[in-house]
Structure formats: structure tokens, C-alpha cells
Design a protein around this motif. Structure first.
Motif, PDB file in Angstrom:
ATOM      1  N   ALA A 125      45.467  29.308  45.983  1.00  0.00           N
ATOM      2  CA  ALA A 125      46.393  29.607  44.886  1.00  0.00           C
ATOM      3  C   ALA A 125      46.496  31.112  44.656  1.00  0.00           C
ATOM      4  O   ALA A 125      47.582  31.637  44.360  1.00  0.00           O
ATOM      5  CB  ALA A 125      45.936  28.900  43.605  1.00  0.00           C
ATOM      6  N   ARG A 126      45.368  31.810  44.792  1.00  0.00           N
ATOM      7  CA  ARG A 126      45.372  33.257  44.580  1.00  0.00           C
ATOM      8  C   ARG A 126      46.190  33.965  45.659  1.00  0.00           C
ATOM      9  O   ARG A 126      47.006  34.858  45.356  1.00  0.00           O
ATOM     10  CB  ARG A 126      43.939  33.765  44.576  1.00  0.00           C
ATOM     11  CG  ARG A 126      43.116  33.313  43.377  1.00  0.00           C
ATOM     12  CD  ARG A 126      41.652  33.595  43.585  1.00  0.00           C
ATOM     13  NE  ARG A 126      41.428  34.989  43.920  1.00  0.00           N
ATOM     14  CZ  ARG A 126      40.308  35.468  44.471  1.00  0.00           C
ATOM     15  NH1 ARG A 126      39.322  34.631  44.770  1.00  0.00           N
ATOM     16  NH2 ARG A 126      40.183  36.753  44.726  1.00  0.00           N
ATOM     17  N   VAL A 127      45.974  33.577  46.896  1.00  0.00           N
ATOM     18  CA  VAL A 127      46.714  34.212  47.994  1.00  0.00           C
ATOM     19  C   VAL A 127      48.198  33.889  47.889  1.00  0.00           C
ATOM     20  O   VAL A 127      49.063  34.747  48.104  1.00  0.00           O
ATOM     21  CB  VAL A 127      46.145  33.757  49.354  1.00  0.00           C
ATOM     22  CG1 VAL A 127      47.014  34.277  50.503  1.00  0.00           C
ATOM     23  CG2 VAL A 127      44.706  34.246  49.509  1.00  0.00           C
ATOM     24  N   LEU A 128      48.510  32.642  47.556  1.00  0.00           N
ATOM     25  CA  LEU A 128      49.912  32.254  47.406  1.00  0.00           C
ATOM     26  C   LEU A 128      50.593  33.056  46.307  1.00  0.00           C
ATOM     27  O   LEU A 128      51.756  33.458  46.446  1.00  0.00           O
ATOM     28  CB  LEU A 128      49.994  30.754  47.095  1.00  0.00           C
ATOM     29  CG  LEU A 128      51.396  30.148  47.041  1.00  0.00           C
ATOM     30  CD1 LEU A 128      52.083  30.279  48.396  1.00  0.00           C
ATOM     31  CD2 LEU A 128      51.340  28.685  46.606  1.00  0.00           C
ATOM     32  N   ALA A 129      49.867  33.304  45.200  1.00  0.00           N
ATOM     33  CA  ALA A 129      50.447  34.085  44.105  1.00  0.00           C
ATOM     34  C   ALA A 129      50.750  35.511  44.542  1.00  0.00           C
ATOM     35  O   ALA A 129      51.749  36.109  44.109  1.00  0.00           O
ATOM     36  CB  ALA A 129      49.490  34.095  42.916  1.00  0.00           C
ATOM     37  N   LEU A 130      49.920  36.062  45.422  1.00  0.00           N
ATOM     38  CA  LEU A 130      50.136  37.430  45.884  1.00  0.00           C
ATOM     39  C   LEU A 130      51.277  37.539  46.889  1.00  0.00           C
ATOM     40  O   LEU A 130      51.765  38.640  47.153  1.00  0.00           O
ATOM     41  CB  LEU A 130      48.849  37.981  46.503  1.00  0.00           C
ATOM     42  CG  LEU A 130      47.725  38.299  45.510  1.00  0.00           C
ATOM     43  CD1 LEU A 130      46.450  38.648  46.256  1.00  0.00           C
ATOM     44  CD2 LEU A 130      48.125  39.425  44.574  1.00  0.00           C
ATOM     45  N   THR A 131      51.688  36.418  47.448  1.00  0.00           N
ATOM     46  CA  THR A 131      52.828  36.448  48.372  1.00  0.00           C
ATOM     47  C   THR A 131      54.155  36.430  47.616  1.00  0.00           C
ATOM     48  O   THR A 131      55.209  36.580  48.240  1.00  0.00           O
ATOM     49  CB  THR A 131      52.775  35.251  49.338  1.00  0.00           C
ATOM     50  OG1 THR A 131      52.828  34.030  48.590  1.00  0.00           O
ATOM     51  CG2 THR A 131      51.508  35.297  50.178  1.00  0.00           C
ATOM     52  N   HIS A 132      54.093  36.220  46.312  1.00  0.00           N
ATOM     53  CA  HIS A 132      55.290  36.261  45.476  1.00  0.00           C
ATOM     54  C   HIS A 132      55.315  37.554  44.667  1.00  0.00           C
ATOM     55  O   HIS A 132      54.383  38.357  44.731  1.00  0.00           O
ATOM     56  CB  HIS A 132      55.332  35.052  44.539  1.00  0.00           C
ATOM     57  CG  HIS A 132      55.486  33.740  45.250  1.00  0.00           C
ATOM     58  ND1 HIS A 132      54.426  33.098  45.881  1.00  0.00           N
ATOM     59  CD2 HIS A 132      56.569  32.940  45.441  1.00  0.00           C
ATOM     60  CE1 HIS A 132      54.851  31.967  46.424  1.00  0.00           C
ATOM     61  NE2 HIS A 132      56.146  31.846  46.179  1.00  0.00           N
TER      62      HIS A 132
END
Length: 295
Positions: free
Chosen positions: A239-246
Motif C-alpha cells: 500500500a505504501r509503495v502504491l501510494a508513492l506511485t500516485h
């Protein structure tokens, strides 16, 4: 009847907020999620615990045997929860001492970085009065680029500067006093990681995402070092990595902070009234007639 509504109100609030916690947490910027959630959780935990004490004090005054049995049961529950909270505080004290030992001999200043000769990859922040310490092992730094190392350091430095250890320990203490608030611990732990991630992302969101993903994979099996550390759940890394891709999250809406402040005021008022009820029952003030006690 009105007195039981007053004493039951914090329990209803705790259950209601816990039920909508994921949706509610999403309305806050990661920077605000941890302090708001930790503060409300601790306030509700104290309020529910004091309400149980007040309820026990009322039941003790009932002439029936059942009332006394119920009162003693509540007192036993309150004592058990208080012991859990005290045990947690003792663990925190031991953790702080361990952290002090880690900082011994190091440059104990705000955000100081120490590289430790160790093949095991690890990175963590050790809080302290002078700002704390950031520890990296050679097992981690050797396999990361300079930009990724900077992102990891910025992430750990955010933990120190934003005092995330206080938020984590506050919500853990709240869960000890009221086990119904256990879901709040995951929210706060994820929030502090997301807040630190956003701080690290100032040097580039893609680079921060790669650094966090690589550090999480490398440190997944690392033995936790002693000290009052900030650690999130391994399952939250995605979830953390996915948030940083946005894109970066929008600025915090002021009305949500105002709503949290209103809830905090209401909890404080209820806690004061519940504590006053317990005090009037257990240790009435001199010259105060029993007729003045609520209920």
C-alpha cells in the motif's frame, strides 16, 4: 437512566468510530493521521476506563447482591486492563533504556546517522531527547544507490522529527486500556510510515518508492534491534509503495481537523463528568450531600 447513557456514550463512540475508521482515516493527510488517531484513541480509552470505574461505584451503592457482583466484576476488568497498560509502559521504559545504550558513544544530535558494520540489512531510528539517532547497516547501504540511501535516511529522520514513537506508543497504550481499539494501532502504524514516506518523496516519488520496496524486501527477515522503534506491518508495504506511485495527497481539509477537535472536547467533557461521578461515590467531598451526585 441518564447517568448510564452518559457512561455508555464513550463506548458507543469508540465502537462507531472504529467501524468507520478506514474511511475516516482516508480523509486525513498522512501527516495528520497519526497524531489525530492516536490522540482520539487514547482519549477514548481513558474515557471508557473511567466510565467503567464510575459504573462500578454506582453499582456498589445498590442494596442487591447482584449489583455488588456486577460492581466487583467491573472493578476486576478495570484492574486487569490497568495492569496491561502498566506492563506496556514498563516495556516502553525498557525499550527506551535499550535505545539509550545504542546511542551511547554516538553523536547524539538531531538526525545523526551511524553506519554499523553488519551484514544483516537493517535501518531504524532510535528516539532520544537530543533528537535521536538513525542507524544503517552496511548490509543495507552496500546494495542501495546513493539516492535510495538518502530516501531511507529522510524516511527515518521524519520519524524522529515528527515524534512518531509517541503516537505509536499512545495508541498501543489505548489498546491496552480498551481492546476494542486494537484496529487503531494498525492505522496509526501505517500512518506514521506513510507520513515518513511522503517526507522522503520530496526527493522524488519514484526513487522513494524503489527505496522503500527494496529496504522492505531486504529487511523483511532482519532481527529487530532493541529500542523504541517504529515498525509497520510487512503487509502494508504494498500500500505504501502504491501510494508513492500516485500524486502526493492533497492538503489537509481544515474542517476534518475541526471535527476531530470537537470530538476531543466532547470526550474530555464526558471523562470529566464520569471521573466526578466516581469521585463523588468513592470519596465525596466534605459537606457535599449525596443528593448532589448525578443520578
Amino acid at each position: 437512566m441518564s447517568i448510564w447513557i452518559l457512561l455508555g456514550a464513550p463506548w458507543v463512540l469508540a465502537i462507531a468510530l472504529t467501524a468507520v475508521l478506514p474511511a475516516l482515516a482516508d480523509r486525513f493527510h498522512p501527516y495528520w493521521q497519526a497524531p489525530v488517531a492516536a490522540t482520539l484513541a487514547l482519549m477514548m480509552a481513558i474515557s471508557t476506563w473511567i466510565s467503567m470505574v464510575a459504573g462500578a461505584s454506582i453499582l456498589l451503592g445498590h442494596p442487591g447482591v447482584m449489583g455488588r457482583i456486577e460492581a466487583l466484576s467491573l472493578i476486576g476488568i478495570c484492574a486487569g486492563l490497568l495492569l496491561l497498560a502498566l506492563r506496556h509502559l514498563l516495556r516502553v521504559r525498557m525499550s527506551v533504556r535499550a535505545g539509550r545504550a545504542i546511542r551511547c558513544g554516538a553523536a547524539d544530535k538531531d538526525g545523526a546517522v551511524v553506519i554499523v558494520e553488519d551484514d544483516r540489512p537493517d535501518a531504524f531510528a532510535v528516539p532520544g531527547r537530543a533528537g535521536g539517532l538513525i542507524v544503517l547497516t552496511t548490509g543495507l547501504t552496500a546494495v542501495m544507490t546513493a539516492a535510495e540511501r538518502r530516501a531511507v535516511i529522510d524516511h527515518e529522520r521524519a520519524h524522529l522529527r515528527q515524534r512518531h514513537h509517541f503516537h505509536v506508543q499512545a495508541v498501543e497504550l489505548a489498546a491496552c486500556l480498551n481492546p476494542l481499539l486494537r484496529p487503531w494501532t494498525r492505522v496509526v502504524r501505517l500512518a506514521v510510515e506513510r507520513s515518513a514516506d511522503e517526507h522522503a518523496a520530496r526527493g522524488g516519488r519514484g526513487n522513494a518508492a524503489r527505496a522503500i520496496a527494496r529496504a522492505a524486501l531486504l529487511c523483511a527477515h532482519a532481527q529487530p534491534a532493541p529500542g523504541c522503534r517504529i515498525t509497520g506491518r510487512p503487509s502494508d508495504v504494498r500500500a505504501r509503495v502504491l501510494a508513492l506511485t500516485h500524486e502526493a495527497p492533497p492538503r489537509q481539509r481544515w474542517y476534518m481537523l475541526a471535527l476531530a477537535a470537537v470530538i476531543a472536547v466532547l470526550i474530555s467533557a464526558q471523562t470529566y463528568l464520569a471521573a466526578d461521578i466516581a469521585q463523588d461515590r468513592f470519596a465525596p467531598e466534605r459537606g457535599e450531600p449525596l443528593s448532589t451526585v448525578i443520578g
